[in-house]
Scaffold this motif. Structure first.
Motif, mmCIF file in Angstrom:
data_model
loop_
_atom_site.group_PDB
_atom_site.id
_atom_site.type_symbol
_atom_site.label_atom_id
_atom_site.label_comp_id
_atom_site.label_asym_id
_atom_site.label_seq_id
_atom_site.Cartn_x
_atom_site.Cartn_y
_atom_site.Cartn_z
ATOM 1 N N PRO A 169 0.802 -1.221 0.000
ATOM 2 C CA PRO A 169 0.000 0.000 0.000
ATOM 3 C C PRO A 169 0.841 1.279 0.000
ATOM 4 C CG PRO A 169 -0.125 -1.114 2.139
ATOM 5 C CD PRO A 169 0.605 -2.028 1.212
ATOM 6 N N GLY A 170 2.092 1.172 0.476
ATOM 7 C CA GLY A 170 2.947 2.370 0.516
ATOM 8 C C GLY A 170 3.711 2.604 -0.781
ATOM 9 N N SER A 171 3.559 1.714 -1.740
ATOM 10 C CA SER A 171 4.325 1.832 -2.993
ATOM 11 C C SER A 171 3.470 2.456 -4.087
ATOM 12 C CB SER A 171 4.755 0.443 -3.485
ATOM 13 O OG SER A 171 5.471 -0.236 -2.492
ATOM 14 N N GLN A 172 4.144 3.018 -5.069
ATOM 15 C CA GLN A 172 3.456 3.458 -6.280
ATOM 16 C C GLN A 172 3.565 2.308 -7.286
ATOM 17 O OE1 GLN A 172 1.660 6.154 -6.890
ATOM 18 N NE2 GLN A 172 1.274 5.443 -8.971
ATOM 19 N N ILE A 173 2.427 1.881 -7.832
ATOM 20 C CA ILE A 173 2.443 0.790 -8.819
ATOM 21 C C ILE A 173 2.152 1.405 -10.196
ATOM 22 C CG2 ILE A 173 1.546 -1.519 -9.401
ATOM 23 C CD1 ILE A 173 2.070 -1.513 -6.422
ATOM 24 N N MET A 174 3.045 1.202 -11.138
ATOM 25 C CA MET A 174 2.773 1.659 -12.508
ATOM 26 C C MET A 174 2.430 0.439 -13.360
ATOM 27 S SD MET A 174 5.235 4.688 -13.577
ATOM 28 C CE MET A 174 5.345 6.197 -12.657
ATOM 29 N N ALA A 175 1.222 0.484 -13.948
ATOM 30 C CA ALA A 175 0.722 -0.655 -14.715
ATOM 31 C C ALA A 175 0.699 -0.298 -16.195
ATOM 32 C CB ALA A 175 -0.677 -1.009 -14.233
ATOM 33 N N PHE A 176 1.373 -1.117 -17.004
ATOM 34 C CA PHE A 176 1.450 -0.887 -18.453
ATOM 35 C C PHE A 176 0.594 -1.919 -19.172
ATOM 36 C CE2 PHE A 176 4.822 2.271 -18.792
ATOM 37 C CZ PHE A 176 5.267 2.280 -17.481
ATOM 38 N N GLU A 177 -0.069 -1.483 -20.233
ATOM 39 C CA GLU A 177 -0.895 -2.412 -21.012
ATOM 40 C C GLU A 177 -0.978 -1.885 -22.442
ATOM 41 O OE1 GLU A 177 -2.504 -5.535 -20.699
ATOM 42 O OE2 GLU A 177 -2.822 -4.992 -22.789
ATOM 43 N N ARG A 178 -0.731 -2.800 -23.390
ATOM 44 C CA ARG A 178 -0.677 -2.430 -24.800
ATOM 45 C C ARG A 178 -2.060 -2.359 -25.449
ATOM 46 N NH1 ARG A 178 3.046 -6.143 -28.795
ATOM 47 N NH2 ARG A 178 2.743 -4.802 -30.607
ATOM 48 N N ASP A 179 -3.016 -3.045 -24.840
ATOM 49 C CA ASP A 179 -4.351 -3.166 -25.421
ATOM 50 C C ASP A 179 -5.228 -2.012 -24.905
ATOM 51 O OD1 ASP A 179 -7.036 -3.823 -25.849
ATOM 52 O OD2 ASP A 179 -6.700 -5.970 -25.570
ATOM 53 N N PRO A 180 -5.690 -1.115 -25.797
ATOM 54 C CA PRO A 180 -6.461 0.042 -25.323
ATOM 55 C C PRO A 180 -7.743 -0.345 -24.590
ATOM 56 C CG PRO A 180 -5.823 0.325 -27.627
ATOM 57 C CD PRO A 180 -5.463 -1.072 -27.244
ATOM 58 N N SER A 181 -8.447 -1.405 -25.032
ATOM 59 C CA SER A 181 -9.701 -1.733 -24.340
ATOM 60 C C SER A 181 -9.423 -2.295 -22.939
ATOM 61 C CB SER A 181 -10.585 -2.672 -25.168
ATOM 62 O OG SER A 181 -9.839 -3.752 -25.634
ATOM 63 N N ALA A 182 -8.344 -3.071 -22.805
ATOM 64 C CA ALA A 182 -7.973 -3.560 -21.465
ATOM 65 C C ALA A 182 -7.560 -2.375 -20.590
ATOM 66 C CB ALA A 182 -6.828 -4.566 -21.571
ATOM 67 N N THR A 183 -6.846 -1.427 -21.187
ATOM 68 C CA THR A 183 -6.373 -0.265 -20.408
ATOM 69 C C THR A 183 -7.547 0.541 -19.867
ATOM 70 O OG1 THR A 183 -4.513 -0.142 -21.931
ATOM 71 C CG2 THR A 183 -4.807 1.718 -20.463
ATOM 72 N N GLU A 184 -8.598 0.665 -20.696
ATOM 73 C CA GLU A 184 -9.790 1.411 -20.255
ATOM 74 C C GLU A 184 -10.381 0.788 -18.991
ATOM 75 O OE1 GLU A 184 -13.480 2.110 -22.848
ATOM 76 O OE2 GLU A 184 -11.746 2.614 -24.106
#
Ligand SMILES: C[S@@+](CC[C@H](N)C(=O)[O-])C[C@H]1O[C@@H](n2cnc3c(N)ncnc32)[C@H](O)[C@@H]1O
Length: 283
Positions: free
Chosen positions: A44-59
């Motif tokens: 909970p104290g960390s920043q999580i950066m999530a990457f995803e190539r698929d625009p619909s999944a990203t939405e």
């Protein structure tokens, strides 16, 4: 029809990645957000950066993680260094990559990833970029198709299948391609079908080039001691990662260098059967 995605080896991955209190954690292939959620809860104290190539999944991911410690980016993991720099970070302390495609994509007929459902022969992670699989096959020669099936699908009957694909002419749907494979393969066609569809998906999305770029640049955005977990699903990508962690001057293999899902997990989540978790550490 199942539209969800069960995260593979969740406990093993969280245990491996949450040994310290990392400032920045990268999930390079967020998909349905299963692992991302677990990382977010465990750290909970960390920043999580999530990457995803698929625009619909990203939405969907953006909706799911609004107001949490997760920020979502519609980018390939090859863009990690520039994205984290733009956000004011220099290096990550833990990173996860769960390669390939999600069950959500596989189970969506309109995406054209599966020989088990009827849909357009597309297979692009991002439908606004590149060419659909049907067009790729139309533009390739028989030899190119055979080489692709052999290299990325490790299918021995690649030449016969490639000849049949070219003889058939334009293939528009997943059924068109599946029928051609079935017509030339003797015996149970399930494995050759899976291999041909895998090969085409890898080619259409340039998957191994993305992975190669990721591996060759990973030392630039990982802090010393950074733990990296990579779930692989076929021997080509697994080998690339194994050799990188073993031979790179910037990384070493963890001890043990890899883990497999338990028998119970394989039973409960059949998709985990072909997975292997590769573990590496930044020197
Ligand atoms: C196996 S799924 C990830 C599932 C996820 N770990 C979960 O628990 O829901 C792989 C995801 O990676 C995405 N992907 C594939 N290549 C990518 C790349 N180069 N950069 C970012 N995402 C990628 C796919 O679109 C897919 O959604």
């Amino acid at each position: 029809m199942e539209r969800g995605h069960l995260p593979i080896m969740p406990q093993e991955i969280i245990e491996y990645l949450s040994v310290s209190s990392p400032e920045l954690v990268v999930d390079g292939t967020a998909g349905g957000g299963g692992h991302t959620s677990l990382l977010s809860e465990a750290l909970p104290g960390s920043q999580i950066m999530a990457f995803e190539r698929d625009p619909s999944a990203t939405e969907q991911l953006s909706l799911k993680f609004t107001g949490t410690n997760v920020s979502v980016f519609n980018s390939s993991y090859t863009e990690i260094p520039s994205v984290i720099a733009k956000k004011g970070y220099q290096q990550a302390s833990a990173a996860l990559f769960d390669l390939g495609l999600s069950s959500i994509q596989l189970d969506s007929p309109e995406r054209g990833f599966s020989h088990r459902t009827t849909g357009p022969l597309d297979m692009r992670f991002d439908r606004s970029q590149g060419r659909p699989a049907s067009e790729v096959l139309r533009m390739m020669t028989e030899k190119q198709i055979a080489d692709m099936i052999y290299r990325y699908g490790e299918e021995g009957r690649s030449r016969v299948i490639a000849r049949a694909i070219k003889q058939k002419g334009q293939l528009n749907t997943t059924d068109d391609l599946a029928d051609v494979v079935r017509s030339v393969v003797k015996g149970n066609p399930v494995k050759p079908l899976a291999r041909v569809f895998q090969a085409l998906r890898i080619f259409v999305n340039d998957e191994l080039d993305h992975l190669e770029k990721l591996l060759s640049e990973m030392h630039m955005w990982t802090v010393s001691g950074c733990r990296i977990a990579i779930l692989t699903f076929h021997s080509l990508e697994d080998r690339m990662i194994k050799l990188h962690f073993r031979d790179s001057e910037y990384f070493q293999q963890f001890d043990p260098p890899w883990q497999l899902p338990s028998q119970t997990e394989k039973k409960e989540n059949p998709r985990s059967r072909s997975s292997r978790l590769r573990l590496g550490v930044r020197l």
